[in-house]
Write a protein that holds these residues in place. Sequence first.
Motif, mmCIF file in Angstrom:
data_model
loop_
_atom_site.group_PDB
_atom_site.id
_atom_site.type_symbol
_atom_site.label_atom_id
_atom_site.label_comp_id
_atom_site.label_asym_id
_atom_site.label_seq_id
_atom_site.Cartn_x
_atom_site.Cartn_y
_atom_site.Cartn_z
ATOM 1 N N UNK A 16 7.609 -9.303 0.889
ATOM 2 C CA UNK A 16 7.689 -8.226 1.860
ATOM 3 C C UNK A 16 7.618 -6.857 1.202
ATOM 4 N N UNK A 17 7.957 -6.802 -0.084
ATOM 5 C CA UNK A 17 7.886 -5.531 -0.804
ATOM 6 C C UNK A 17 6.485 -5.237 -1.323
ATOM 7 N N UNK A 18 5.642 -6.251 -1.324
ATOM 8 C CA UNK A 18 4.294 -6.050 -1.837
ATOM 9 C C UNK A 18 3.468 -5.237 -0.839
ATOM 10 N N UNK A 19 2.672 -4.373 -1.370
ATOM 11 C CA UNK A 19 1.843 -3.527 -0.524
ATOM 12 C C UNK A 19 0.410 -4.043 -0.468
ATOM 13 N N UNK A 20 -0.147 -4.018 0.718
ATOM 14 C CA UNK A 20 -1.555 -4.296 0.918
ATOM 15 C C UNK A 20 -2.246 -2.989 1.303
ATOM 16 N N UNK A 21 -3.250 -2.626 0.533
ATOM 17 C CA UNK A 21 -3.935 -1.372 0.810
ATOM 18 C C UNK A 21 -4.782 -1.508 2.072
ATOM 19 N N UNK A 22 -4.522 -0.676 3.043
ATOM 20 C CA UNK A 22 -5.217 -0.711 4.325
ATOM 21 C C UNK A 22 -6.444 0.193 4.291
ATOM 22 N N UNK A 23 -6.309 1.324 3.639
ATOM 23 C CA UNK A 23 -7.391 2.310 3.625
ATOM 24 C C UNK A 23 -7.267 3.147 2.362
ATOM 25 N N UNK A 24 -8.416 3.575 1.863
ATOM 26 C CA UNK A 24 -8.440 4.385 0.651
ATOM 27 C C UNK A 24 -9.686 5.260 0.668
ATOM 28 N N UNK A 41 -8.439 8.843 12.201
ATOM 29 C CA UNK A 41 -7.631 7.862 11.464
ATOM 30 C C UNK A 41 -6.172 8.278 11.599
ATOM 31 N N UNK A 42 -5.309 7.304 11.826
ATOM 32 C CA UNK A 42 -3.891 7.609 11.973
ATOM 33 C C UNK A 42 -3.048 6.633 11.176
ATOM 34 N N UNK A 43 -1.770 6.957 11.037
ATOM 35 C CA UNK A 43 -0.883 6.235 10.136
ATOM 36 C C UNK A 43 0.484 6.081 10.800
ATOM 37 N N UNK A 44 1.043 4.895 10.681
ATOM 38 C CA UNK A 44 2.390 4.637 11.187
ATOM 39 C C UNK A 44 3.063 3.630 10.267
ATOM 40 N N UNK A 45 4.045 4.071 9.527
ATOM 41 C CA UNK A 45 4.816 3.269 8.572
ATOM 42 C C UNK A 45 3.932 2.775 7.424
ATOM 43 N N UNK A 70 7.241 5.299 4.114
ATOM 44 C CA UNK A 70 7.683 5.584 5.489
ATOM 45 C C UNK A 70 8.050 4.269 6.158
ATOM 46 N N UNK A 71 9.331 4.091 6.411
ATOM 47 C CA UNK A 71 9.864 2.931 7.119
ATOM 48 C C UNK A 71 10.437 3.385 8.455
ATOM 49 N N UNK A 72 10.726 2.466 9.374
ATOM 50 C CA UNK A 72 11.306 2.892 10.650
ATOM 51 C C UNK A 72 12.643 3.604 10.512
ATOM 52 N N UNK A 101 6.523 -6.063 6.336
ATOM 53 C CA UNK A 101 7.546 -5.566 7.260
ATOM 54 C C UNK A 101 7.093 -4.270 7.932
ATOM 55 N N UNK A 102 6.458 -3.383 7.177
ATOM 56 C CA UNK A 102 5.976 -2.126 7.755
ATOM 57 C C UNK A 102 4.866 -2.384 8.770
#
Length: 745
Positions: free
Chosen positions: A386-394, A470-474, A578-580, A645-646
């Motif tokens: 859950x701590x691992x990040x997956x890059x969504x956009x770059x 383009x928008x971003x949330x968490x 950025x988390x909830x 989780x994000x």
Amino acid sequence: MKTKKKVFVAGAMTFAMLGTMIPQNWNVNAASNLISNGDFENIKSADIGKYTGNASDMKVGSWYSNSGGGVSYIGYNESERSGILPANNNNAWIRQVVDVEKNTDYVFSTYVKTSLSEGEAIVQVLDGNGTAIEGIKETNMKGVEWTQKKISFNSGNHSKITVSVLKWVDESNTDSDIYKASVYVDEAVLMPKVEYNEYEEKEESKTKLVNYIGNSDLVSITDDDIQQNSGDTYSYEVGKFYYNSGAPITIGEGYGENAIGLVLPDQVPGAAVKAVAKGLKPNTDYLFKFYIKHNAEGTGTAVYVNGVDTTNLFSPSDEIGYTGGTDWKEYTIPFNTQNCTDIYVDIYKDGINSSTVNISDMRVYESSVYDKYLEEKKEEESEEENKKYTEVWRDDFDTLDTSTWSYQLGHKRGIEPQDYVSNKDNVFVEDGKLYLRATEKGEYRVHYNADGSDIVKKYDSGSIATFGKKEFLYGKIEMRAKLPKGAGAFPAFWTLGNDFTLDGLVDSKQGVGWPMCGEIDIMELIGANPDVSGTSDSTVHGTIHNGLTENGDKAQTNTYSLKEGTFNDDYHTFGIVWNPDTIEWYVDGDVYSTIYITDLDYFQKPHYLLFNLAAGGAWPGFPNEDTDFPMDFIIDYVSYSQTAAQKEAADKYYATAPTFSGVKDITISDESQLSSLLDNVKATDANGKALDVSCSINDGQKLMWNGRTRTSEIDFSKEGTYEIVYSTIGENNVYTRACATLHVK
């Protein structure tokens, strides 16, 4: 009052929210282990670098050895791998160089064992060149049991340190156990002291496995530990291995790299190995686990578990009592002790006799303890996943992608003395980097405010944003950049809520103004100005703005300062996680601010991203005669990543947000066609209920049509390109937007 309005963008020219998913194992939080592969689980001996004799050749985050160090499948507490310094050498070490903060308290911890009772190892913390640091004491260990060794130290003036495990012996003393022994290293951890204390508490609470078969890794056995079976099972000793008459077992290949196993001989029917486990609980479930490999097809082994009183607890007639195959395979035999407390295991060869059989790593565990261990391990792996990040956009800025970025134009924000322009002199890409450049105008321009005041515009500069695209949330939002310096330098990397009315470019009834939209300043620098206190080329600010008070907007802010140099000297990474419930700010991976946002609706909705370079203003003051122009804000990349989780939290938001359909780019030729902009555009809530749709048109500097009257400020006598902003409102005043392009011909 604080607004509860929220926003979602969809439709034509909308954000590419979930693009190609690129896995990344990235943790911004410094609480993670600073040593790479400290458990050795994901590397092989070939990954251990050979020391060249030059310390500067050792790369940070890689293991090195000067004398055959490698990886062994003999680890601590069910771990498969560890580091190893092989037998029969001296002055051998395994090391890793690690980046640290200066003048910071750290703890280095590792588990060490040797293959001989008088074998010895030395655990060290050295400087980046592998030289002893005054005041940091090394620590020794001796013996064949896994032993934890810790060194607490302060990094002092060192930005790099070397963690090391050494086996040293005088060359003339090659008969000593130190020379002859192998040394094993596992669970190497380096953390700041406060974080290590939390880590240690968690480690101490974990379930520890007890293997009731002694010497199962065979590291420290001698010839005396392999004995012929006398037939008296009561006389069996823990840690010894027994063979049948005329079929002596030998030491040979074990499961995994540099591991040790027992070998049943070929051409001997009934060759077997037996081992005892004592002190078990009666009427309790246990597991017998082992690895086995047969060296010819058709060869197999039968497995028994008996009490030393010969009570049969498991036999080949049971489910998996017969094993075969020429590849290493792990088997698990469950059994209940019945009335026994002392048991023995028996693996004997069956089938073709012209083959040897290798047996490795025999273990007996209490089932409930092992199940608890596996449950904890699964939870830990889930937490890590859950701590691992997956890059969504770059965006690496090979070009300026106008499907993602739009120019902000003209006067923006307060009394800043620059115009934002789309000139290639002020916004351009070069060598894979985005340049926002502030330049001096040839002729000044005066901007008149509604209150009658004026601002002299002396500079041109660049500002771009992802609004409507383009928008971003968490998640993690990060850039790598080199910042400008000097009086008036005011670069910013920030976000605004997508319900923002763009300082009047969107009709006020179709969104909210600032700061009710919410603002996250990921990075702002206020260039050093001798006439303005609090300015610095070495300090950046991280801030949120939300809501209004009688004295202005609500803001929370913190700063990060370099210990040496300025942010203009080199590139640095700046970002937020950025988390909830929280937003964390970091520079170069160091978290310097955490703000709790659970009750702030401004940050529980999507935001869009902005870059801009201001040349002065109310906060930084203004450029002076020492300010260098052109002034550059150089951005290497920007990226957006999410943990599972994000993403789950963001998906939960989007699942209840309204959506658009029918939004597309439109071409018209006269004012009477404006009403057609809404003809095929529909919006529905999460339950499919139709919602009202509004729209506005802007040219980047002015609201051209509010969507409510036929009168617009569009000049239909000439061609032009404009932005259409569609808006709808769902449950709980959640705004949703979609953008398209209007062409006038």
